[in-house]
Structure formats: C-alpha cells, structure tokens
Design a protein around this motif. Structure first.
Motif, PDB file in Angstrom:
ATOM      1  N   VAL A 791      -4.623   6.982 -21.168  1.00 50.88           N
ATOM      2  CA  VAL A 791      -3.499   6.308 -20.515  1.00 50.88           C
ATOM      3  C   VAL A 791      -3.893   5.603 -19.232  1.00 50.88           C
ATOM      4  O   VAL A 791      -3.124   4.770 -18.728  1.00 50.88           O
ATOM      5  CB  VAL A 791      -2.350   7.302 -20.243  1.00 50.88           C
ATOM      6  CG1 VAL A 791      -1.755   7.796 -21.552  1.00 50.88           C
ATOM      7  CG2 VAL A 791      -2.818   8.464 -19.381  1.00 50.88           C
ATOM      8  N   ASP A 792      -5.063   5.911 -18.663  1.00 54.56           N
ATOM      9  CA  ASP A 792      -5.475   5.185 -17.461  1.00 54.56           C
ATOM     10  C   ASP A 792      -5.662   3.704 -17.762  1.00 54.56           C
ATOM     11  O   ASP A 792      -5.632   2.866 -16.844  1.00 54.56           O
ATOM     12  CB  ASP A 792      -6.755   5.773 -16.886  1.00 54.56           C
ATOM     13  CG  ASP A 792      -7.932   5.677 -17.829  1.00 54.56           C
ATOM     14  OD1 ASP A 792      -7.906   6.359 -18.875  1.00 54.56           O
ATOM     15  OD2 ASP A 792      -8.872   4.908 -17.543  1.00 54.56           O
ATOM     16  N   LYS A 793      -5.832   3.348 -19.052  1.00 52.53           N
ATOM     17  CA  LYS A 793      -5.967   1.934 -19.419  1.00 52.53           C
ATOM     18  C   LYS A 793      -4.615   1.230 -19.444  1.00 52.53           C
ATOM     19  O   LYS A 793      -4.561  -0.007 -19.420  1.00 52.53           O
ATOM     20  CB  LYS A 793      -6.657   1.820 -20.778  1.00 52.53           C
ATOM     21  CG  LYS A 793      -8.104   2.323 -20.768  1.00 52.53           C
ATOM     22  CD  LYS A 793      -8.767   2.138 -22.114  1.00 52.53           C
ATOM     23  CE  LYS A 793     -10.211   2.611 -22.096  1.00 52.53           C
ATOM     24  NZ  LYS A 793     -10.888   2.416 -23.397  1.00 52.53           N
ATOM     25  N   LEU A 794      -3.526   2.003 -19.486  1.00 48.58           N
ATOM     26  CA  LEU A 794      -2.193   1.433 -19.363  1.00 48.58           C
ATOM     27  C   LEU A 794      -1.807   1.259 -17.899  1.00 48.58           C
ATOM     28  O   LEU A 794      -1.203   0.261 -17.515  1.00 48.58           O
ATOM     29  CB  LEU A 794      -1.167   2.332 -20.049  1.00 48.58           C
ATOM     30  CG  LEU A 794      -1.358   2.593 -21.540  1.00 48.58           C
ATOM     31  CD1 LEU A 794      -0.342   3.622 -22.027  1.00 48.58           C
ATOM     32  CD2 LEU A 794      -1.243   1.303 -22.338  1.00 48.58           C
ATOM     33  N   ASP A 795      -2.164   2.245 -17.097  1.00 50.80           N
ATOM     34  CA  ASP A 795      -1.866   2.252 -15.661  1.00 50.80           C
ATOM     35  C   ASP A 795      -2.857   3.212 -15.027  1.00 50.80           C
ATOM     36  O   ASP A 795      -2.937   4.377 -15.444  1.00 50.80           O
ATOM     37  CB  ASP A 795      -0.429   2.710 -15.421  1.00 50.80           C
ATOM     38  CG  ASP A 795      -0.023   2.667 -13.954  1.00 50.80           C
ATOM     39  OD1 ASP A 795      -0.886   2.869 -13.078  1.00 50.80           O
ATOM     40  OD2 ASP A 795       1.174   2.454 -13.680  1.00 50.80           O
ATOM     41  N   PRO A 796      -3.622   2.787 -14.018  1.00 47.38           N
ATOM     42  CA  PRO A 796      -4.621   3.684 -13.414  1.00 47.38           C
ATOM     43  C   PRO A 796      -4.048   4.982 -12.871  1.00 47.38           C
ATOM     44  O   PRO A 796      -4.775   5.970 -12.725  1.00 47.38           O
ATOM     45  CB  PRO A 796      -5.216   2.831 -12.288  1.00 47.38           C
ATOM     46  CG  PRO A 796      -5.000   1.418 -12.726  1.00 47.38           C
ATOM     47  CD  PRO A 796      -3.685   1.425 -13.453  1.00 47.38           C
ATOM     48  N   SER A 797      -2.742   5.003 -12.604  1.00 39.37           N
ATOM     49  CA  SER A 797      -2.110   6.206 -12.051  1.00 39.37           C
ATOM     50  C   SER A 797      -1.481   7.085 -13.123  1.00 39.37           C
ATOM     51  O   SER A 797      -0.947   8.155 -12.805  1.00 39.37           O
ATOM     52  CB  SER A 797      -1.036   5.818 -11.025  1.00 39.37           C
ATOM     53  OG  SER A 797      -1.594   5.097  -9.948  1.00 39.37           O
ATOM     54  N   ALA A 798      -1.529   6.660 -14.359  1.00 37.35           N
ATOM     55  CA  ALA A 798      -0.829   7.380 -15.417  1.00 37.35           C
ATOM     56  C   ALA A 798      -1.524   8.683 -15.772  1.00 37.35           C
ATOM     57  O   ALA A 798      -2.748   8.817 -15.675  1.00 37.35           O
ATOM     58  CB  ALA A 798      -0.710   6.496 -16.653  1.00 37.35           C
TER      59      ALA A 798
END
Length: 844
Positions: A791-798
């Motif tokens: 999920v870091d590829k969707l949002d670095p904070s995810a």
C-alpha cells in the motif's frame, strides 16, 4: 557560602546555547562553530547547518566517514546569579550520556576525562562555579582513533568487523554492522543538567514488587548522598499505603518493605492485564522535601524453568506460575542516531510489535541500553524485555581501563532497570560464549582474556548484590549447566539445540529455509532471513538510475557479506529470479516472509518442547536490505505479516511427520502429515477440523473431518489421513486444514514447480473514515498464493492490517487500509500488478 535551610533539589537542564566546532582532524567543514543541539550528536548538528548531506542517502555514508576521525568540541555558557549559587550547598554537573571519549572543563578547570557511552556522570562543581557566566566545554576525541589506540594497548582480539568496537565502551553497531550504517558518532547524546541541592539527595532508588498470595510487598532500597549530617526521613507511597522511615543522621542507606493487603498481578500481553502501581519516594528533612523519585512497578513472579528432562534442558519462561510461549523479536537501536528516537517513536514501534502478536523484545547487545521511555512503554503494553549487557560477537579484554568501566556501567544499568515489570532476563553477551567455542578465537587469543570474567563472575555477582530477583544467563545462545573453570567453558556446547537457547544461522548463510525443520530446539533466540525495505523507503534512499539489485546504491544499502548472492540462492529453489527490479523486490520480500513463516510454524508445532522463538529482527536503524520486519522509515514489510500470522493466538499448521528424512515433496516421510493446532488463548478451543486435499481449481479430491478439543495454552497434533497426505498431482494440489476460522496449508510442490496460474482479482473499495481509511475487499477467481497489498505505492503514509493471504478459487478477503489521506480511491489501482502482489507473479 550561606545556604537556605533544607532546600529542595533543583534540576536545571543544560539544553540551550551550545555550539560545536571541529577541534582537530580531517574536518571538511572548517573550524567555525555551529549551533549544537543537546541531546544530540555532531552529525545532526552538521546536517541541520546544511554542511553535510543526509548520511542515509545513496553513498553518503562513505563520504562522511571523516566525521569519526575528527575531534569535536562542544561549548556553552551556564549563567548563574549569586542568589542561585547561595541557595544550595551543592551544585552537580550531570550528564546522562556522553558519546564517548571526552574531556570536560568548567571555567578552564579540567573536571574529568571520560570514555563510556553506556553510563552517566556526576561531578561536584560547587567550588568552580561563580556568579555570572560559566564556560562549560566538552571536548570529544575521535572515537575511531581512540578505539584503534586502545586495541593496540589492550591487545587486538577477534571480531567480525574491521574497526575495534570491542576496545571502546561505545555502541558496537555505530562502527557498522551487517545491517547498519557506520556513523562513528560523537556528542552529548543524552540530557545534561545542573543539579543544585542541600542536606541530602536520593542517589539511587531500587524497588522490587514481590507478590505474596493476594497481596504483596514493595521492597525499597534507597542510597543517599549527604551534604550535612542531619536526621532524615523517606516516605514511600504506593496505592493507598504510605510508610515513613526515619533515618539516622549518619546513615547513607535505607531499606524497607511496604506491605499491601491486595494487589493485582502484572501479566504479559495475551495473558492478562499489565497492571502497574505508581510509587512515590520522597526524602525529607523536618518538613521539607529535599528530593523525590517516581517509579511504576508491577507485581509478578517469574522464573525460567531449566530443570533437565528426558530431551535435554528446557528454557521455559514462567510468569505468575503460568508458562509463557515466547513470541519474540530482536531489537536494535531504532535510529543510527538514537537521540532522534523520542517517546512517540518508541510508542509507535512497540505498538507495532504488540499488534503483531509479539510478547517479548530482546534488546540486543551490540546497541544501547534504551531510554526510560522504552522500558516505560514495555511495562505499560505488557511486552516482556530480555536485556543483553552490551557485548556482541567479539572477544573483550578483561584488563583496565575496560574492566572498571564495564563494572561501573553494569552497576548503573542493573540499578536502573531492575524494578521493571517487563524485565525477564539479563544476558551477559550476544554470541561471545558461542564464538569462543566455534569461531577460531582460542588460537588467535593465545591465552589472552576474552570476557569470561564478565559473563561468569562479574555480572552474576553484581546481579546477586543489586537485584537477586532478576534472572541471568551468561550469554545468548547459552546452555544451562554451562560454566567457566578458569581456563575453559564447561558443560554443554553453548549452541546445543537440546539445551537452553540457540541461534540458527546456517539456513540463511549456507542452506535453505525448509531445513529449519531439521532442528528441534528448546528455545530459539535468533534466526532470520533478509529482504529489502518497502519500495517507498528503498527509492527514497537510493537514487540509482537505473536501479538494479547490483546498482551502486543498492550495494551500499546491503551490508551482509555476499548478501545479494544469498538472497538469490535462497530464492531460486522456490521461485524464479525476476528480471525487473520491482518484481525482484517483491520476490525477495516474499521469500523472507515465507522463510520465517516456515520456521515459526515449525517451532510452535514443537511446543511445549520448544518454549519460544525470537526472530531477528523487528526494526531497522536506517534504510537498508536487512532481516527487519519494519524498515528504517517505520514501514511494515511482508515479514511483519508473517510474524502476525504465525504468532496469532490460535493457529493451524501442517507439518511432515519426519521432516529430517529427505523425501520427494509429493511423498512426505512415511507418507505422513500432521496438523498442529496451537491454542495460546485463555479459553479452550473446540470444534470440527475439516481436512481436504484440493486441486488448484478448487475441486475437492479427498476430505475428512474430526472433532477436536484444544485446552487453553495447549498444542494438539492430528494425523492427516493418507488419502489426503499423498498427492495425485503434486504440481496442482494442496492440503487445507481448517478449524474455527484458522487455516493451515501444505503445498506438495515448490511454487516454481507448480501449475500456479496468473492471479485473477476483482476489488471493491469503501471509505471507513475521513482520514484515509478504507475497506478493500478482494475476490479471487482462481487460487492466489500469499496475496499482499504493497500500500505504500498507493500513498507513502498508508498502512494495511494484513498480508500473505492465500485465497482459494472464489474466496474473498477484506483488507483495512489506514492513513491513505493522499490517495484517490481507485479499485483498479488496488489490484494493479505492482500493488496486489502474490506468489503467482513469480512462477513464470
């Protein structure tokens, strides 16, 4: 000098006005002073001043190696009024931590020369201080040059890395490790302050909360430092009990037992609540409180059962008469610059550990004694702490000045930590007793000392004196019954799997991970497998173009000897080596998770013969390819979910009956498999166990069901019928064992040799809060192995709550994504090839 009668101790932090400059050595920034932050180290001061690049990026590590060769001087001014000076009889300059070799001067007068990062210092400066400005200087010597000189003076001893970290009392890993950046730090790394007091102060407060039946006794020992010979009293408050102890005018120690009629026990996570009691200890003269100390304690009994049995010697932790299966991780400093790790960061990391079903943190001996925040939070969260003394993978001289420094730091650390409810073991060293036996040290040492005095004599004697209630082991690994006769270690081999704790590194270094099943250890204190950090962390730290497994930055951020070759060698028998970097990255992360899953499921299947496993390692100190489950930026790798799944309170695994005998994977030893149901919950687990052999297309080829009852904290084994345990077509079949929501799997063939097809997925996304929280439901049309959302590829904070999920055809799974505030929800993005990763992507 006149003083006010019976004045209270005043602590004045020395945190502002500091400057640092290069005093001598190959400085590349000139000699002009720059602002310095205390607590801190010079690297961070230079970084804030814009004089150096971020040490964690690309190959800046080697570009900044000069910092460790420079002498650095810190300077500040302490401004005091005459009134303040006269208000107290004593003024002490206190440093909670100096890193590492320093000369301290005040108003041009030398106060002390120090050389130990792992202890604090206190100096009476009453005579030297004056009204007005007082110049304080802390001049640090190059730690590299000092360590080299001490190594020659003490005699060179064996160690795994070039620089002699064993010759200086400094964090060993600051000289670099097989996961760590070499920093060679200097600085005032913990708090500095001025303490002003009169009459007396509490020099040390030691507590032991001992349960007795439904009540308990709080044992209190206070050491006093006096400026005057006056009568004093110590008041102890715990719960609704207050006790006052009168102290004679010449006494310097006080001991007392405070009894409580009823207490609640402290329990580790998963076994009950970690109940803590606030304790206030105050020192008074007449009606004036001179000094006070606050602690939190938990009432619990604990011991390690090492009573020999028919299989050897167990190493079983027992808390409040309850055997605890240890689900542990090794801990290294969470940042190569530890002063950056504040309470919130400790809280986040330790909460991640608890959320992964872990119950023990082993603080490894090549790092530091952590701050009070770390131990506070472990107490509160119910996380057990195994604390190494700070010796790692090397022979240590037993001569002065090392010998005296080690005794001083050990005394302080034992006194500081002994009251902790979370503290379950103090350990003499990491791998040194093992290294002495197996790593060729004896011939190299040629009769010189190597540390035996510390591990077998000094440390146990200090614990017996200061904290006899705290268990001790001379090393990790260590076999109970072992000792030292003055010339040789006695008893079982230190790394004997039949006795005590052991470390398992042959799998990573030379073999393959299924061979974990060749061992039946009583307790595993270290084992692990490497994998790269999350994609976002990796690409933030390395700017190689093109980025490849062997590109320059990748090699800088791979510290293990032959690390990439071992990654490839460990993958090839399970999956094919991918051609593109993103898929390579996923393959190595997945293989890391599969390796540790295999080991943990096997170890747990051996319970109670096996009493625990401590994975190497929980965390990283910078962005690097390593054994960590949480990378240097705090992101969870697939390995994190391997820990969470394998350490769940209730698990099902499938194991071969005789894993040591080499066999065709399609024909387990004796044609046999066993299903292992582990119930680490407080309630019994009972119901139907459904066993099936199914095809990759979902067709049921054979099945059976039995009713099983698993008592609380018990493990049950069920023979899998032969009709299920033998494959008709190994490449296209697997065994599933399902019990009350838990599932275990057995694959007859390695993925690369199987008919695993491309994953076919669909998804639904639903917002669950206004802060980037989403429920993602993914449905699999066909068999999907180890589905994981990066999920870091969707949002670095995810973040995401689960991973390594295997779905049979037609099954669905829900994933909870959090912290994805910058992500625009997109069902197709979630199941894109680079985000929804699975083993299916690695077989062709």
């Amino acid at each position: 000098m006149t003083t006010s009668a019976h004045s209270r101790l005043v602590r004045t932090p020395l945190a502002v006005g500091w400057q640092v400059h290069a005093a001598s050595g190959p400085a590349e920034v000139g000699a002009d002073p720059i602002p310095a932050t205390v607590p801190g180290v010079v690297h961070l001061d230079l970084l804030r001043a814009g004089l150096i690049p971020d040490p964690y990026l690309d190959d800046n590590e080697s570009a900044l190696a000069w910092i460790g060769l420079v002498d650095w001087t810190y300077r500040t001014t302490i401004s005091l009024s005459d009134e303040v000076l006269r208000a107290s009889a004593r003024h002490d300059l206190v440093f909670d931590g100096l890193d590492t070799v320093a000369a301290i001067t005040l108003n041009g007068e030398m106060i002390a020369e120090v050389a130990n990062q792992h202890r604090s210092y206190r100096f009476d400066v009453t005579r030297i201080l004056t009204a007005g400005d007082n110049e304080l200087t802390v001049a640090f010597r190059s730690p590299v040059k000092y360590a080299n000189a001490q190594s020659i003076a003490l005699g060179v001893r064996p160690r795994p890395y070039p620089l002699p970290y064993d010759a200086i009392r400094k964090s060993a890993c600051s000289f670099g490790w097989d996961w760590g950046i070499a920093t060679y730090t200097s600085g005032i790394w913990r708090e500095a302050r001025l303490e002003s007091w009169s009459d007396a102060r509490l020099a040390q407060v030691s507590l032991h909360a001992q349960p007795e039946g439904s009540g308990g006794v709080l044992w209190v020992h206070a050491a006093l430092e006096r400026a005057e010979t006056v009568p004093l009293s110590v008041t102890v408050r715990i719960g609704d009990v207050t006790e006052v102890i009168e102290i004679a005018a010449d006494a310097e120690h006080v001991q007392a037992g405070v009894r409580l009629d009823a207490v609640e026990r402290w329990w580790p996570t998963g076994y009950g609540e970690p109940v803590l009691y606030d304790v206030e200890v105050s020192l008074s003269s007449e009606d004036t409180v001179l000094d006070e100390a606050s602690r939190r304690v938990g009432f619990r009994d604990l011991r390690w059962d090492t009573t020999p049995d028919a299989a050897g010697t167990p190493f079983t932790l027992i808390v409040n008469d309850q055997p605890i299966y240890v689900k542990g991780v090794n801990w290294i400093p969470d940042d190569a610059f530890p002063s950056r790790v504040d309470r919130d960061r400790y809280r986040g990391r330790l909460q991640q550990a608890k959320d992964a079903n872990l119950n023990l943190i082993r603080v490894w001996g090549g790092g530091i004694y952590e701050s009070e925040d770390f131990y506070d939070l472990a107490d509160q969260l119910g996380l057990l702490v195994w604390q190494d003394f700070l010796f790692a993978c090397a022979a240590y001289a037993e001569e002065d000045p090392l010998r005296s420094e080690i005794e001083a730091e050990a005394r302080e650390s034992i006194g500081r930590l002994a009251h902790r409810a979370s503290l379950v073991l103090l350990t003499g060293n990491n791998e040194n007793t093992w290294g002495y036996e197996d790593w060729g040290w004896k011939s190299i040492l040629d009769g010189r000392t190597w540390g035996a005095h510390y591990y077998y004599e000094l440390l146990p004697a200090l614990i017996a004196e200061l904290a006899p209630h705290v268990p001790y082991a001379p090393g990790s690994p260590f076999s109970p019954g072992g000792g030292w006769d003055g010339s040789a270690q006695t008893g079982p081999h230190p790394n004997d799997e039949e006795h005590g704790s052991m470390h398992l590194w042959e799998q990573w270094n030379r073999r393959d991970w299924p061979t974990y099943r060749e061992h039946r250890p009583r307790f595993v204190a270290e084992f692990g497998w490497q994998g790269p950090p999350t994609w976002t962390t990796l690409t933030r730290a390395i700017s190689d173009d093109p980025l490849t497994p062997e590109s320059p930055g990748m090699i800088v951020h791979q510290k293990a000897a032959d690390g990439n070759a071992k990654l490839t060698g460990g993958l090839i028998s399970h999956y094919r080596v991918p051609g593109d970097i993103e898929t390579w990255h996923w393959a190595m992360q997945l293989n890391q998770a599969n390796a540790v899953t295999c080991a943990l499921e096997w170890f747990r299947s051996l319970a109670p013969h096996n009493a625990g496993a401590i994975v190497w390692q929980l965390n990283d100190c910078w962005p690097v390819t390593s054994w960590a489950a949480i990378d240097g930026d705090g992101r969870e790798k697939p390995l994190y979910f391997a820990l969470k799944n394998a350490f769940a309170p209730r698990t099902v695994s499938v194991q071969p009956v005789d894993p040591v005998q080499p066999v065709d994977p399609a024909q387990p030893a004796d044609g046999g498999l066993v299903a292992v149901l582990t119930n680490d919950a407080a309630e019994p687990w009972q119901g139907e166990v459904v066993m099936r052999r199914i095809g990759f297309d979902g067709a049921v080829l054979a099945s059976d069901a039995v009713h099983v009852e698993v008592a609380a904290r018990e493990t049950v084994r069920i023979d899998v019928p032969a009709s299920l345990a033998v494959a008709g077509d190994a490449a296209r079949e697997l065994v599933t064992i399902e019990a009350l929501g838990a599932r275990g799997l057995w694959w007859f063939a390695e993925p690369r040799d199987s008919a695993l097809a491309a994953a076919r997925l669909s998804s639904e996304v639903e917002a669950v809060d206004d802060h980037g929280g989403y429920d993602v439901t993914i449905t699999a049309e066909g068999l999907v192995r180890d589905l994981t959302l990066l999920v870091d590829k969707l949002d670095p904070s995810a973040t995401v709550d689960r991973g390594l999920v295997t779905l049979l055809p037609g099954e669905r799974a829900r994933f909870r994504i959090g912290g994805a505030a910058a992500w625009v929800p997109d069902a197709d993005a979630v199941i894109s090839h680079s985000v929804a990763r699975s083993g299916n992507q690695l077989v062709r």
